[in-house]
Design an enzyme around this catalytic site. Sequence first.
Site, PDB file in Angstrom:
ATOM      1  N   THR A 131       0.216 -11.004   4.483  1.00 44.39           N
ATOM      2  CA  THR A 131       1.189 -10.431   5.404  1.00 44.39           C
ATOM      3  C   THR A 131       1.528 -11.379   6.542  1.00 44.39           C
ATOM      4  OG1 THR A 131       0.326  -8.238   4.878  1.00 44.39           O
ATOM      5  CG2 THR A 131       1.713  -8.416   6.825  1.00 44.39           C
ATOM      6  N   LYS A 154       4.271 -10.624   2.269  1.00 46.23           N
ATOM      7  CA  LYS A 154       4.869  -9.421   2.841  1.00 46.23           C
ATOM      8  C   LYS A 154       5.231  -9.734   4.284  1.00 46.23           C
ATOM      9  CE  LYS A 154       3.580  -4.678   4.109  1.00 46.23           C
ATOM     10  NZ  LYS A 154       2.674  -3.550   3.786  1.00 46.23           N
ATOM     11  N   LYS A 156       6.660  -8.660   7.875  1.00 48.39           N
ATOM     12  CA  LYS A 156       6.933  -7.564   8.795  1.00 48.39           C
ATOM     13  C   LYS A 156       8.249  -7.828   9.522  1.00 48.39           C
ATOM     14  CE  LYS A 156       3.127  -5.038   8.414  1.00 48.39           C
ATOM     15  NZ  LYS A 156       3.126  -3.597   8.099  1.00 48.39           N
ATOM     16  N   ASP A 182       8.685  -5.337   5.206  1.00 48.89           N
ATOM     17  CA  ASP A 182       8.204  -4.041   5.686  1.00 48.89           C
ATOM     18  C   ASP A 182       8.758  -3.799   7.081  1.00 48.89           C
ATOM     19  OD1 ASP A 182       6.864  -1.739   6.338  1.00 48.89           O
ATOM     20  OD2 ASP A 182       4.863  -2.630   6.338  1.00 48.89           O
ATOM     21  N   GLU A 208      10.022  -2.025   2.283  1.00 54.56           N
ATOM     22  CA  GLU A 208       9.078  -0.947   2.565  1.00 54.56           C
ATOM     23  C   GLU A 208       9.444  -0.214   3.851  1.00 54.56           C
ATOM     24  OE1 GLU A 208       4.245  -0.326   3.279  1.00 54.56           O
ATOM     25  OE2 GLU A 208       5.050  -2.300   2.779  1.00 54.56           O
ATOM     26  N   LYS A 253      -2.443   4.480   0.822  1.00 59.02           N
ATOM     27  CA  LYS A 253      -3.505   3.927   1.661  1.00 59.02           C
ATOM     28  C   LYS A 253      -4.584   4.982   1.780  1.00 59.02           C
ATOM     29  CE  LYS A 253      -0.410   0.965   4.373  1.00 59.02           C
ATOM     30  NZ  LYS A 253       0.177   0.694   5.718  1.00 59.02           N
ATOM     31  N   ASP A 303      -1.528  -4.875  -1.647  1.00 52.51           N
ATOM     32  CA  ASP A 303      -1.493  -5.448  -0.297  1.00 52.51           C
ATOM     33  C   ASP A 303      -2.854  -5.198   0.340  1.00 52.51           C
ATOM     34  OD1 ASP A 303      -0.875  -6.345   2.255  1.00 52.51           O
ATOM     35  OD2 ASP A 303       0.141  -4.494   2.814  1.00 52.51           O
ATOM     36  N   ASP A 305      -5.023  -7.482   2.273  1.00 41.79           N
ATOM     37  CA  ASP A 305      -5.359  -8.711   2.976  1.00 41.79           C
ATOM     38  C   ASP A 305      -5.994  -8.472   4.339  1.00 41.79           C
ATOM     39  OD1 ASP A 305      -3.132  -7.672   4.186  1.00 41.79           O
ATOM     40  OD2 ASP A 305      -1.972  -9.527   4.203  1.00 41.79           O
TER      41      ASP A 305
END
Length: 340
Positions: A131, A154, A156, A182, A208, A253, A303, A305
């Site tokens: 990320t 990924k 942000k 995301d 996302e 999650k 995801d 990490d």
Amino acid sequence: MTSRLHPTLKLSAHIEKLPLKQPFHITGYTFTACDALVVSLHDGEFTGQGEGLGVYYRNDTPASMLQQVERLRERIEHGITREQLLELLPAGGARNAVDCALWDLEAKRGNTSVWQLTGLSRPESLLTTYTLSADDPDEVGEAARNYAGARALKLKLKDDHLNAERVRAVRAACPGVWLMVDANQGLTRESLAQMLPTLVETGVAVVEQPFPVGREAWFDGLHYPVPLAADESVQDRADLPGLEGRVQVINIKLDKCGGLTAGLALAREASERGFRLMVGNMGGSSLSMGPAFVLGSLCSVVDLDGPMFIKADREPGVSYRDGRIWCPDGIWGAPCTLPA
């Protein structure tokens, strides 16, 4: 009366602070540390452990999680099943920590592994995203280049005018990497539409949680070439019907849904409804990644990490190599050999 005099389990629960290597930015938040609730269940021979981070945007904090667990201490110590736990605690970080401790304890007691208990086949390793914080575009590009061996990233985003530049900076730095973005609820239909040409041009694979929770109707009528994923909009199974026909990917999650037991049930129902599955994390140490790694074997997007961002992980810890995560047996959910 006898069971009250002789509890079957000894519960230990405490909060641990996990400082981050550097501040991490997303829409509306900057994180400098992760606070984690760690739960241990000891039966006199074996100890099962679980870790929960909670759900910050729902005020599900480790402090409130600890209070939930302490209120249930007597019930837990006198014996509780994972199915009973689903009725006694709501979805969230407290239930996640206790549920994962129960799974870990059962594996150790039975001299088996959680993989065998769930009936899942253990993968060799899982391709995981790394990320990128929502920093300035130049910083984002540099951070992407510094992820040696990354095969999936990924990024942000923020609710500002620099998102398209961030995406282009990552793609320029890593031309061949699989890429998702995301927004953490930070976009509108208009700002997403403005970004769409850049997303298509740069080959972004998933967007996302573009819209705020409660604005799921904004997904209606969108027929984008880039798949859309729900994260904050899907906490547990009850949220699935309202997302059908609106998003294509569900981010599961364990801190949101409340443990591996609920996570596996959510994954099954989401698959039956036609969603693609993603497993994510709220941060944390390798103790959080262990049970999420099990769920990850069912997911097309992984995801996991979290430990990469904290200053000190647990030992032993998960390993990251060639863009993949591997969870050794000694971390969580494996048989335990007692000393002679």
